[in-house]
Design an enzyme around this catalytic site. Structure first.
Site, mmCIF file in Angstrom:
data_model
loop_
_atom_site.group_PDB
_atom_site.id
_atom_site.type_symbol
_atom_site.label_atom_id
_atom_site.label_comp_id
_atom_site.label_asym_id
_atom_site.label_seq_id
_atom_site.Cartn_x
_atom_site.Cartn_y
_atom_site.Cartn_z
ATOM 1 N N TYR A 121 -5.433 6.125 -9.225
ATOM 2 C CA TYR A 121 -6.621 5.347 -8.875
ATOM 3 C C TYR A 121 -7.841 5.832 -9.650
ATOM 4 O O TYR A 121 -8.680 5.021 -10.088
ATOM 5 C CB TYR A 121 -6.884 5.424 -7.366
ATOM 6 C CG TYR A 121 -5.909 4.602 -6.573
ATOM 7 C CD1 TYR A 121 -6.162 3.266 -6.303
ATOM 8 C CD2 TYR A 121 -4.718 5.146 -6.117
ATOM 9 C CE1 TYR A 121 -5.258 2.502 -5.603
ATOM 10 C CE2 TYR A 121 -3.799 4.392 -5.418
ATOM 11 C CZ TYR A 121 -4.076 3.069 -5.158
ATOM 12 O OH TYR A 121 -3.176 2.300 -4.471
ATOM 13 N N CYS A 164 0.822 -1.209 0.000
ATOM 14 C CA CYS A 164 0.000 0.000 0.000
ATOM 15 C C CYS A 164 0.860 1.266 0.000
ATOM 16 O O CYS A 164 1.686 1.457 0.903
ATOM 17 C CB CYS A 164 -0.902 -0.025 1.239
ATOM 18 S SG CYS A 164 -1.747 1.530 1.564
#
Length: 340
Positions: free
Chosen positions: A181, A50
Site C-alpha cells: 500500500y 480485503c
C-alpha cells in the site's frame, strides 16, 4: 480496510499512513471488555476483497468457528457509504437487517472520526459494532474462542512460539502487508522507491527463510502464515501492476510461489479466496489509480492448482489436529472467483 486508504491517497501530497482501529474492544473468554465469547451472539462482516478481512475468514475456517460466528459478506464495490450488503436478497444483511455496515458503526457511536472498515464484528442483539481491530481479532479467535473450536482445530498461536511469531508478523506487516500500500499510494518518487525496496528485500528474506522450511515458524501453520498468505495471494492479480510492485511476479519466485500454492491448496485457505471480488474491488474502487475502472482479464489462475512439492520439506499443517470440514452451505466462493 481501504476506506482510509482512499481518503489518504487523495489528500493532496500527504503520504499513505494506516491509522489504527477506532473500536478496539475485544471479545474474550472472561468478557473483561463487556463482550464475552458466546456462540451465535456475534456476526463477522468481511469483504472477500480485503486482505485484512481475509485473515479472519481463514482463521474462522481453520478453527471451525462457522457454527458459532456467523458470516456477512459485503459487496466488493463500495459507494459513498462504504461497505454495503447488495449481494443479499433485498440488499440487506438477513441477520443484522441493515443495508450498510456503517449502520452498525452508527449504532455504536454516531459521527465517530474514521472510515468504515472490515473486518468487523457486530453484536447481533444490539446491532452495535463491537470491534474493527484487525490486529487482535484473529489472535482472539485463536486464543479466546477455544471453547468453541472444532475438534482437531490447530493451535494457530502456540504460546511457546509467540515471541518468534510476533517478530515475523511485525516484519511482514511493516514491509509486505502494509508495504504494498505504501508503494501503491505513494505521492513522491522517493517514498515509492523506499517502499518498493523494503518490500522486495523482505520478500527475498522470506524466500530464503522458506527455502528450507515449509512454514514460517515451526513445522505447522500459524497466524504468521495466514497474515503473509493474504497478501501473497493478491500479489500477481493486483499488487504487481496496480500498485507498481513489479520487480518480479510472485510466480517467478520458485520458493514463494510454491509456498503460497501449498497454503492455497490447504483446506481453509484457497476455499476462502475470491479473485473476482479482489480484482473488481482494487481496479474499480481505486479510481485515483485506475480512473477508467478497467478490470484486467489476467493473470492466468490455472497455476494455483499445480503441484508445489513443498511436502518434501516435512511439516504437519495442522500439527496433531485435522483439516477443517467442507465449506458451509452459502459460503462457497462463486465460480467466477475461483482459480481453475
Amino acid at each position: 480496510m481501504l476506506q482510509e486508504v482512499a481518503e489518504l491517497s487523495t489528500a493532496g501530497q500527504k503520504e499513505f499512513a494506516r491509522s489504527g482501529p477506532h473500536f478496539s474492544d475485544r471479545i474474550t473468554a472472561d468478557g473483561r471488555d463487556g463482550w464475552p465469547v458466546e456462540a451465535g451472539r456475534y456476526r463477522l462482516v468481511v469483504s472477500r476483497a480485503c486482505p485484512w478481512a481475509s485473515r479472519a475468514l481463514v482463521s474462522r475456517r481453520l478453527l471451525g468457528l462457522e457454527p458459532a460466528l456467523s458470516l456477512a459478506i459485503a459487496d466488493p464495490i463500495q459507494d459513498e457509504r462504504s461497505w454495503r450488503f447488495t449481494l443479499d436478497a433485498g440488499e440487506r444483511d438477513p441477520v443484522l437487517d441493515i443495508a450498510y455496515l456503517s449502520e452498525a458503526y452508527d449504532a455504536r457511536e454516531r459521527e465517530y472520526p474514521g472510515g468504515v472498515s472490515v473486518p468487523a464484528i457486530v453484536d447481533i442483539p444490539s446491532g452495535k459494532l463491537v470491534t474493527n481491530d484487525y490486529r487482535s481479532l484473529t489472535l482472539d479467535l485463536a486464543t479466546q474462542w477455544t471453547a468453541l473450536h472444532r475438534k482437531g482445530a490447530p493451535d494457530l498461536y502456540p504460546e511457546r512460539r509467540r515471541e518468534e511469531i510476533d517478530e515475523v508478523m511485525e516484519a511482514v506487516y511493516r514491509d509486505v502487508n502494509n508495504g504494498v500500500y505504501r508503494a501503491g499510494f505513494a505521492q513522491h518518487q522517493h517514498t515509492y522507491d523506499d517502499a518498493f525496496r523494503r518490500l522486495f528485500d523482505r520478500l527475498d528474506w522470506l524466500s530464503e527463510r522458506l527455502a528450507t522450511r515449509r512454514y514460517l515458524v515451526g513445522d505447522t501453520i500459524t497466524e504468521a502464515d495466514i497474515r503473509l498468505f493474504t497478501t501473497l495471494v493478491r500479489f500477481d492479480a493486483v499488487y504487481h501492476g496496480h500498485f507498481k510492485c513489479n520487480r518480479n511476479k510472485l510466480s517467478e519466485d520458485r520458493v514463494l510461489w510454491g509456498y503460497v500454492r501449498d497454503l492455497f491448496q490447504t483446506p481453509g485457505f484457497g476455499d476462502t479466496v475470491d479473485f473476482d471480488h479482489i480484482k473488481r474491488h482494487y481496479y474499480q474502487v481505486h479510481t485515483d489509480l485506475n480512473p477508467r475502472r478497467i478490470v484486467p482479464l489476467g493473470p492466468d489462475l490455472s497455476g494455483w492448482s499445480a503441484p508445489h512439492g513443498r511436502e518434501e520439506l516435512g511439516g504437519r499443517p495442522f500439527s496433531d489436529g485435522t483439516p477443517p470440514g467442507p465449506v458451509p452451505p452459502g459460503e462457497t466462493v462463486p465460480e467466477a472467483g475461483r482459480a481453475s
